[in-house]
Design an enzyme around this catalytic site. Structure first.
Site, PDB file in Angstrom:
ATOM      1  N   HIS A 114      47.635 -62.820  -8.041  1.00 39.49           N
ATOM      2  CA  HIS A 114      47.522 -64.192  -7.170  1.00 39.49           C
ATOM      3  C   HIS A 114      47.828 -65.450  -7.648  1.00 39.49           C
ATOM      4  O   HIS A 114      47.606 -66.620  -6.985  1.00 39.49           O
ATOM      5  CB  HIS A 114      45.940 -64.269  -6.852  1.00 39.49           C
ATOM      6  CG  HIS A 114      45.088 -64.609  -7.903  1.00 39.49           C
ATOM      7  ND1 HIS A 114      44.666 -63.659  -8.848  1.00 39.49           N
ATOM      8  CD2 HIS A 114      44.625 -65.786  -8.320  1.00 39.49           C
ATOM      9  CE1 HIS A 114      43.959 -64.305  -9.711  1.00 39.49           C
ATOM     10  NE2 HIS A 114      43.675 -65.416  -9.331  1.00 39.49           N
TER      11      HIS A 114
HETATM   12  C1  UD1 Z   1      41.593 -69.780  -6.718  1.00 38.63           C
HETATM   13  C2  UD1 Z   1      41.498 -70.824  -7.938  1.00 38.63           C
HETATM   14  C3  UD1 Z   1      42.134 -69.864  -9.265  1.00 38.63           C
HETATM   15  C4  UD1 Z   1      41.319 -68.272  -9.317  1.00 38.63           C
HETATM   16  C5  UD1 Z   1      41.335 -67.588  -7.779  1.00 38.63           C
HETATM   17  C6  UD1 Z   1      40.299 -66.584  -7.975  1.00 38.63           C
HETATM   18  C7  UD1 Z   1      41.953 -73.065  -7.919  1.00 38.63           C
HETATM   19  C8  UD1 Z   1      42.985 -74.137  -8.252  1.00 38.63           C
HETATM   20  N1  UD1 Z   1      42.446 -71.701  -8.004  1.00 38.63           N
HETATM   21  O1  UD1 Z   1      42.665 -69.681  -6.346  1.00 38.63           O
HETATM   22  O2  UD1 Z   1      41.881 -70.537 -10.554  1.00 38.63           O
HETATM   23  O3  UD1 Z   1      41.866 -67.794 -10.322  1.00 38.63           O
HETATM   24  O4  UD1 Z   1      40.590 -68.688  -6.843  1.00 38.63           O
HETATM   25  O5  UD1 Z   1      40.502 -65.558  -7.073  1.00 38.63           O
HETATM   26  O6  UD1 Z   1      40.815 -73.404  -7.874  1.00 38.63           O
HETATM   27  N2  UD1 Z   1      41.614 -67.285   1.314  1.00 38.63           N
HETATM   28  C9  UD1 Z   1      41.136 -66.813   2.398  1.00 38.63           C
HETATM   29  N3  UD1 Z   1      39.891 -66.232   2.280  1.00 38.63           N
HETATM   30  C10 UD1 Z   1      38.919 -66.542   0.961  1.00 38.63           C
HETATM   31  C11 UD1 Z   1      39.567 -67.250   0.016  1.00 38.63           C
HETATM   32  C12 UD1 Z   1      40.857 -67.745   0.146  1.00 38.63           C
HETATM   33  O7  UD1 Z   1      41.772 -66.400   3.095  1.00 38.63           O
HETATM   34  O8  UD1 Z   1      37.924 -66.067   1.212  1.00 38.63           O
HETATM   35  C13 UD1 Z   1      42.869 -68.120   1.568  1.00 38.63           C
HETATM   36  C14 UD1 Z   1      42.895 -69.467   2.065  1.00 38.63           C
HETATM   37  O9  UD1 Z   1      44.220 -69.528   3.029  1.00 38.63           O
HETATM   38  C15 UD1 Z   1      43.319 -70.426   0.803  1.00 38.63           C
HETATM   39  C16 UD1 Z   1      44.203 -69.591   0.029  1.00 38.63           C
HETATM   40  O10 UD1 Z   1      43.575 -68.135  -0.039  1.00 38.63           O
HETATM   41  O11 UD1 Z   1      43.736 -71.570   1.166  1.00 38.63           O
HETATM   42  C17 UD1 Z   1      43.991 -69.843  -1.453  1.00 38.63           C
HETATM   43  O12 UD1 Z   1      42.610 -70.202  -1.811  1.00 38.63           O
HETATM   44  P1  UD1 Z   1      42.203 -71.230  -2.942  1.00 38.63           P
HETATM   45  O13 UD1 Z   1      40.842 -71.063  -3.174  1.00 38.63           O
HETATM   46  O14 UD1 Z   1      42.724 -72.395  -2.580  1.00 38.63           O
HETATM   47  O15 UD1 Z   1      42.878 -70.788  -4.132  1.00 38.63           O
HETATM   48  P2  UD1 Z   1      43.119 -69.263  -4.828  1.00 38.63           P
HETATM   49  O16 UD1 Z   1      44.725 -68.978  -4.930  1.00 38.63           O
HETATM   50  O17 UD1 Z   1      42.168 -68.265  -4.183  1.00 38.63           O
HETATM   51  N1  UDP Z   2      37.847 -58.477  -8.725  1.00 41.14           N
HETATM   52  C1  UDP Z   2      37.275 -57.626  -7.629  1.00 41.14           C
HETATM   53  N2  UDP Z   2      37.825 -57.028  -6.636  1.00 41.14           N
HETATM   54  C2  UDP Z   2      39.358 -57.147  -6.531  1.00 41.14           C
HETATM   55  C3  UDP Z   2      39.961 -57.887  -7.657  1.00 41.14           C
HETATM   56  C4  UDP Z   2      39.291 -58.771  -8.577  1.00 41.14           C
HETATM   57  O1  UDP Z   2      36.013 -57.557  -7.729  1.00 41.14           O
HETATM   58  O2  UDP Z   2      39.886 -56.585  -5.628  1.00 41.14           O
HETATM   59  C5  UDP Z   2      37.081 -59.040  -9.808  1.00 41.14           C
HETATM   60  C6  UDP Z   2      37.516 -58.842 -11.085  1.00 41.14           C
HETATM   61  O3  UDP Z   2      36.737 -57.572 -11.337  1.00 41.14           O
HETATM   62  C7  UDP Z   2      37.102 -59.922 -11.726  1.00 41.14           C
HETATM   63  C8  UDP Z   2      36.942 -61.069 -10.902  1.00 41.14           C
HETATM   64  O4  UDP Z   2      37.259 -60.487  -9.464  1.00 41.14           O
HETATM   65  O5  UDP Z   2      35.614 -59.718 -11.972  1.00 41.14           O
HETATM   66  C9  UDP Z   2      38.541 -61.923 -11.180  1.00 41.14           C
HETATM   67  O6  UDP Z   2      38.925 -62.620 -10.005  1.00 41.14           O
HETATM   68  P1  UDP Z   2      40.292 -63.189  -9.969  1.00 41.14           P
HETATM   69  O7  UDP Z   2      41.353 -62.446 -10.458  1.00 41.14           O
HETATM   70  O8  UDP Z   2      40.098 -63.603  -8.126  1.00 41.14           O
HETATM   71  O9  UDP Z   2      40.232 -64.631 -10.416  1.00 41.14           O
HETATM   72  P2  UDP Z   2      40.669 -65.177 -11.956  1.00 41.14           P
HETATM   73  O10 UDP Z   2      39.865 -64.517 -13.081  1.00 41.14           O
HETATM   74  O11 UDP Z   2      41.835 -64.877 -12.218  1.00 41.14           O
HETATM   75  O12 UDP Z   2      40.410 -66.531 -12.080  1.00 41.14           O
END
Ligand code: UD1
Ligand code: UDP
Length: 367
Positions: A205
């Site tokens: 991601h």
């Molecule tokens: C965010 C964090 C990243 C973290 C990740 C965990 C920042 C800058 N990024 O990235 O550090 O590793 O979360 O997963 O804070 N969306 C949905 N449904 C949801 C959530 C998100 O559809 O429940 C979609 C939306 O279109 C949104 C996009 O995902 O705009 C990105 O979400 P966002 O929280 O901005 O960034 P992540 O890539 O999820």
């Molecule tokens: N995770 C989860 N379901 C998934 C993918 C990840 O429960 O399908 C959990 C994973 O075990 C960990 C957390 O989500 O606890 C990590 O989140 P993510 O990779 O989104 O964010 P990051 O750690 O890179 O910020």
């Protein structure tokens, strides 16, 4: 002592759950939970509350997506009102997401103490939005709770006072240990028709891996190459899915032989999948740590990691840069041929990090 714990994105729920369990054992603390709404789908949010025994948040900002600036600014505006009303003694922020930076900034401007959990991690890559967040949060926080030794050195080299730095271990691992029994009772991989130790798990991601067409072409090359070696289970993050659709690659990915595409998995389901996998391929921060704890080989598809304990002692291999797909496949083949490295657990990844944090805060702030 009145505390607000901030949760925004998926990994935050896992970390805050451990803190919440520890703090609510101590009568000295009154803990409230705030959800910014950065992640909001049931599969990215609600399922974590349920599985990690977190109550509904006391405050919800519902901010959802937007650009970094919009997201950060909207959280700041929403949180300011709550902070002024509640006047907590301390705000706890975890990790490196926009929600954590936004709430730390609001608190510090209102002279409310800030504690940063998972402080001091550095990838050295300022093109990562998280790296900017980490640096800024650490430099405005009053208490810095550190998960691995590299982070202590990073904070010292940035001239942060030793009295603020507390090496306590990893709250992510507290939750992993708390959930292990329940996760291992599930039969997630069996229901997918898979055998233990005979499939790969993938998560991706990071913007650098999924946002551009070029990055997606490389990622699809990686998926195809790994699928040739065995079944691949890929729970797709919403950012990744929407980018694949936007760039016209979703149909192509759905047709890859041996690839099992899933919605984001619940914490327990994902734990079950990872613990039984032969190898994990990821760019996640938390997954690098969880695979290290579970001693499941992990190939991290990135040029750097802010979590060197997972590559130095743990089961993680870092692969990025030129010809990353070929290098990754080479390493995966080596690992499958029994060249798995000897691993050791980073110090204090023992399930008690949150308890140590609670004790330190109690001693320093409640006597
Ligand atoms: C965010 C964090 C990243 C973290 C990740 C965990 C920042 C800058 N990024 O990235 O550090 O590793 O979360 O997963 O804070 N969306 C949905 N449904 C949801 C959530 C998100 O559809 O429940 C979609 C939306 O279109 C949104 C996009 O995902 O705009 C990105 O979400 P966002 O929280 O901005 O960034 P992540 O890539 O999820
Ligand atoms: N995770 C989860 N379901 C998934 C993918 C990840 O429960 O399908 C959990 C994973 O075990 C960990 C957390 O989500 O606890 C990590 O989140 P993510 O990779 O989104 O964010 P990051 O750690 O890179 O910020």
């Amino acid at each position: 002592m009145k505390i607000i714990c901030v949760m925004g994105a998926r990994p935050n729920f896992v970390k805050v759950a451990a803190l919440y369990r520890a703090f609510t054992k101590h009568p000295e603390f009154s803990v409230k939970l705030l959800h910014t709404g950065q992640h909001y789908d049931d599969v990215m949010y609600r399922v974590f509350l349920r599985q990690l025994s977190l109550p509904d948040p006391d405050f919800s900002l519902n901010i959802r997506g937007g650009s970094h600036t919009e997201q950060t600014a909207n959280i700041m505006l929403g949180f300011e009102k709550i902070l002024l009303n509640e006047r907590p003694d301390m705000v706890f922020v975890v990790g490196d997401v926009n929600s954590s930076l936004a709430c730390a900034l609001v608190a510090v401007k209102e002279a409310v103490k800030v504690a940063h959990i998972e402080a001091g991690l550095r990838s050295g890559d300022k093109a990562m939005p998280e790296e900017i967040n980490r640096i800024l949060i650490d430099h405005i926080s009053d208490e810095l709770f550190v998960s691995e030794m590299s982070a202590v050195a990073n904070l010292q080299s940035e001239n942060i006072g030793a009295d603020k730095i507390h090496f306590v271990g990893n709250v992510m691992i507290d939750s992993l240990i708390y959930c292990k029994g329940r996760a291992m009772e599930l039969s997630v991989f069996e229901r997918l028709g898979l055998k233990s130790n005979a499939y790969f798990v993938m998560t991706m991601h990071r913007p650098s891996n999924v946002d551009s067409s070029q990055a997606l072409i490389e990622l699809i090359g990686l998926i195809e190459a790994v699928s040739n070696l065995g079944a691949v289970v890929f729970p797709v993050h919403p950012r990744t899915k929407s980018s694949l659709i936007r760039h016209g690659f979703w149909d192509k990915v759905q047709r890859i032989n041996g690839l099992i595409l899933l919605a984001p998995q619940g914490y327990l389901e994902f734990f079950n999948l990872v613990a039984n996998a032969i190898l994990v391929i990821t760019d996640s921060g938390g997954v690098q740590e969880e695979t290290t704890f579970l001693d499941v080989p992990c190939v991290t598809f990135r040029a750097n990691t802010e979590r060197p304990a997972t590559t130095e002692g743990g089961s993680n291999y870092l692969v990025g840069g030129v010809a990353a797909v070929d290098t990754a496949i080479g390493i995966i083949k080596k690992i499958l041929n029994e060249e798995k490295k000897q691993t050791s657990l980073p110090p204090l990844w023992d399930g008690f990090a949150s308890e140590r944090i609670a004790e330190i805060v109690k001693k320093k702030y409640t006597k």
